[in-house]
Scaffold this active site. Sequence first.
Site, mmCIF file in Angstrom:
data_model
loop_
_atom_site.group_PDB
_atom_site.id
_atom_site.type_symbol
_atom_site.label_atom_id
_atom_site.label_comp_id
_atom_site.label_asym_id
_atom_site.label_seq_id
_atom_site.Cartn_x
_atom_site.Cartn_y
_atom_site.Cartn_z
ATOM 1 N N GLY A 61 30.119 11.781 2.621
ATOM 2 C CA GLY A 61 30.651 11.710 3.976
ATOM 3 C C GLY A 61 29.894 12.487 5.031
ATOM 4 O O GLY A 61 30.331 12.554 6.186
ATOM 5 N N TRP A 63 27.112 11.936 6.680
ATOM 6 C CA TRP A 63 26.655 11.163 7.841
ATOM 7 C C TRP A 63 27.819 10.737 8.724
ATOM 8 O O TRP A 63 27.748 10.843 9.945
ATOM 9 C CB TRP A 63 25.839 9.949 7.375
ATOM 10 N N ASP A 81 31.787 2.625 0.803
ATOM 11 C CA ASP A 81 31.102 3.090 -0.400
ATOM 12 C C ASP A 81 31.819 2.573 -1.636
ATOM 13 O O ASP A 81 33.048 2.435 -1.641
ATOM 14 C CB ASP A 81 31.023 4.621 -0.465
ATOM 15 N N ASP A 97 32.590 -2.410 -3.004
ATOM 16 C CA ASP A 97 31.201 -2.868 -3.007
ATOM 17 C C ASP A 97 31.025 -3.920 -1.918
ATOM 18 O O ASP A 97 31.604 -5.007 -2.003
ATOM 19 C CB ASP A 97 30.890 -3.458 -4.388
ATOM 20 N N ASP A 122 22.168 5.620 4.138
ATOM 21 C CA ASP A 122 21.500 6.728 3.444
ATOM 22 C C ASP A 122 21.586 6.495 1.934
ATOM 23 O O ASP A 122 21.500 7.425 1.145
ATOM 24 C CB ASP A 122 22.167 8.053 3.835
ATOM 25 N N LYS A 162 17.381 4.939 5.060
ATOM 26 C CA LYS A 162 16.495 5.762 4.237
ATOM 27 C C LYS A 162 15.680 4.870 3.310
ATOM 28 O O LYS A 162 16.215 3.965 2.679
ATOM 29 C CB LYS A 162 17.299 6.758 3.399
#
Length: 210
Positions: A61, A63, A81, A97, A122, A162
Amino acid sequence: MPSRSKSSQRWLKEHFADPYVKKAQAEGMRSRAAYKLEELLQRDRLLKPGMVVVDLGAAPGGWSQQVRKSMGDSGRVVALDILDMPALAGVEFLHGDFREQAVLSQFEAMLGDVPVDLVLSDMAPNKSGMDAVDQPRMMHLAELAMEFADTHLKPGGAFLIKLFQGVGSDDYIRELRRRYEKVTIRKPAASRKRSPEVYALGQGKRVQIK
């Protein structure tokens, strides 16, 4: 096994000596990654009041917490997530998902007709320590995030992800350039120097892929 033990001990020593780890603990942030995002948000002025921001692979969490802190009470922060995540004030969390249609349908129902201004990712795979395994897994996650942004991000919106530099990353950046007017590669100060990670920022999503 001794080498692994020494490696683990070295990592733990570096981790607890890390100024960003100490800062996160002192400021109540969930991860040191929050400071990578803080630098990127400020440098590229990515946030404006009232924006709708989606955080893919959000757990634990850091970000989402940083985005909410930066935007104050305005806008919406939606975190997704496959891992569970303890609640964060001002953050809407969807556990599941996002490759699954049922989860996407839930996401679309949460948003209604509100357009998404910024998609963040990320995400990273659990590392095996072997580049030949880790890099393809990382690129697969990156492809999924790009497809999500293709579908859900509004024209003109921004996408921050990322990446691990390696096989496939240059091709991926080329694909981003087909989708966004401006693509920039960043390495924030909080990113460990030996890490292969970089952050690719696409701004100005095109109406059509070039």
